[in-house]
Design an enzyme around this catalytic site. Sequence first.
Site, PDB file in Angstrom:
ATOM      1  N   ASP A   9       0.876  -1.176   0.000  1.00  0.00           N
ATOM      2  CA  ASP A   9       0.000   0.000   0.000  1.00  0.00           C
ATOM      3  C   ASP A   9       0.916   1.230   0.000  1.00  0.00           C
ATOM      4  OD1 ASP A   9      -2.434   1.513   0.212  1.00  0.00           O
ATOM      5  OD2 ASP A   9      -1.987   1.850   2.319  1.00  0.00           O
ATOM      6  N   SER A  10       0.281   2.411  -0.091  1.00  0.00           N
ATOM      7  CA  SER A  10       1.069   3.643  -0.048  1.00  0.00           C
ATOM      8  C   SER A  10       1.488   3.994   1.381  1.00  0.00           C
ATOM      9  CB  SER A  10       0.239   4.792  -0.617  1.00  0.00           C
ATOM     10  OG  SER A  10      -0.962   4.924   0.133  1.00  0.00           O
ATOM     11  N   CYS A  72      -4.216  -2.138  -1.668  1.00  0.00           N
ATOM     12  CA  CYS A  72      -4.379  -0.759  -2.109  1.00  0.00           C
ATOM     13  C   CYS A  72      -5.353  -0.762  -3.278  1.00  0.00           C
ATOM     14  CB  CYS A  72      -3.013  -0.236  -2.567  1.00  0.00           C
ATOM     15  SG  CYS A  72      -3.118   1.284  -3.507  1.00  0.00           S
ATOM     16  N   GLU A 147      -2.965   9.806   7.299  1.00  0.00           N
ATOM     17  CA  GLU A 147      -1.517   9.604   7.445  1.00  0.00           C
ATOM     18  C   GLU A 147      -0.927  10.589   8.459  1.00  0.00           C
ATOM     19  OE1 GLU A 147       0.810   7.415   6.113  1.00  0.00           O
ATOM     20  OE2 GLU A 147      -0.745   6.212   5.167  1.00  0.00           O
ATOM     21  N   CYS A 179     -11.038   2.391  -0.151  1.00  0.00           N
ATOM     22  CA  CYS A 179      -9.615   2.709   0.017  1.00  0.00           C
ATOM     23  C   CYS A 179      -9.232   2.061   1.333  1.00  0.00           C
ATOM     24  CB  CYS A 179      -9.416   4.222   0.074  1.00  0.00           C
ATOM     25  SG  CYS A 179      -7.771   4.705   0.673  1.00  0.00           S
ATOM     26  N   HIS A 181      -7.264   2.788   3.564  1.00  0.00           N
ATOM     27  CA  HIS A 181      -7.118   3.684   4.716  1.00  0.00           C
ATOM     28  C   HIS A 181      -8.453   3.885   5.440  1.00  0.00           C
ATOM     29  CE1 HIS A 181      -3.274   4.808   2.862  1.00  0.00           C
ATOM     30  NE2 HIS A 181      -2.961   5.505   3.945  1.00  0.00           N
TER      31      HIS A 181
HETATM   32  N1  DGL Z   1      -4.828   2.923   0.569  1.00  0.00           N
HETATM   33  C1  DGL Z   1      -4.762   3.054  -0.860  1.00  0.00           C
HETATM   34  C2  DGL Z   1      -6.048   2.699  -1.513  1.00  0.00           C
HETATM   35  O1  DGL Z   1      -6.654   1.740  -1.074  1.00  0.00           O
HETATM   36  C3  DGL Z   1      -4.003   4.250  -1.380  1.00  0.00           C
HETATM   37  C4  DGL Z   1      -4.466   5.579  -0.908  1.00  0.00           C
HETATM   38  C5  DGL Z   1      -3.577   6.709  -1.392  1.00  0.00           C
HETATM   39  O2  DGL Z   1      -2.357   6.613  -1.220  1.00  0.00           O
HETATM   40  O3  DGL Z   1      -4.118   7.666  -1.953  1.00  0.00           O
HETATM   41  O4  DGL Z   1      -6.476   3.283  -2.479  1.00  0.00           O
END
Ligand code: DGL
Length: 265
Positions: A9-10, A72, A147, A179, A181
């Site tokens: 993931d990011s 992600c 974040e 997402c 997150h």
């Molecule tokens: N958590 C990721 C997702 O599911 C990436 C979110 C991001 O870095 O913008 O899309």
Amino acid sequence: MSVCLGLFDSGVGGLTVLRSILQRHGPVPTVYLGDTARVPYGSRSPAEIRSIAAEVVAWLKHQHVSTVVMACNTTNALARDVAEGQAGVPVVGLIGAAAAMVRETRVGVLATPATVASGAYRQSIEALNPGTLVVQQACPNFVPLIESGDLSSQELREEAMGYLTPLLEASVEAVILGCTHYPLLEPLLRSLLPPDVRLIDPAEGVARQLDALLGYPIPGRPERPLSLENTRLCVTADPESFARRATPWLGARPIVEGISLRREG
Ligand code: DGL
């Protein structure tokens, strides 16, 4: 080849997927890569996202993972083919798993701008559930705020109220957390939605999709305690900050390695 899952993931978002997998399957060997040097992915162009996906999957391949889990949605939406081409091992994604969890006929999707623009959620849901109304909402400010580590800020609450408005106006019956997150915001989102609106976390579907590989849990058995004993956590920037922010989600402060994607190892 012995089983080793490679998740990426990011940033901290993919930990929600890691947590679901470990709670369902116990301490499976895993390598987790958080590309914190380049978070957020969701405001980047499709070309950038595809190039990033190629790079992170190449790194995971170098760690000898036996299955790649795209933890992600953004790369899943825009670069699943890139990941599959690069990995040389099976690739498991979130979007198909989420679409398979939909039972309602009016569904909201909260996701990054890139995921929404790709239309991947709409296509997957409509393919499996023809006639379903899909209301997508891009949430560009969620990932940077998550974040930053303060999940109880007034700013986050106000953003959430704004993002949920079109979904509430469309009377959706379920909301997909599109997402990885966003499950970290579940208490906040729950507090802003009517109680009968179901929140769908695609990570639960991903954990179930791994049953064939990792074993079917005994029916009725409670979730496993979260154990990181076989997990290696790696990030591309600021391992200390990542360890601190990951602690509430993992139940203990993890050891986090800083790595360079351009360096092997
Ligand atoms: N958590 C990721 C997702 O599911 C990436 C979110 C991001 O870095 O913008 O899309």
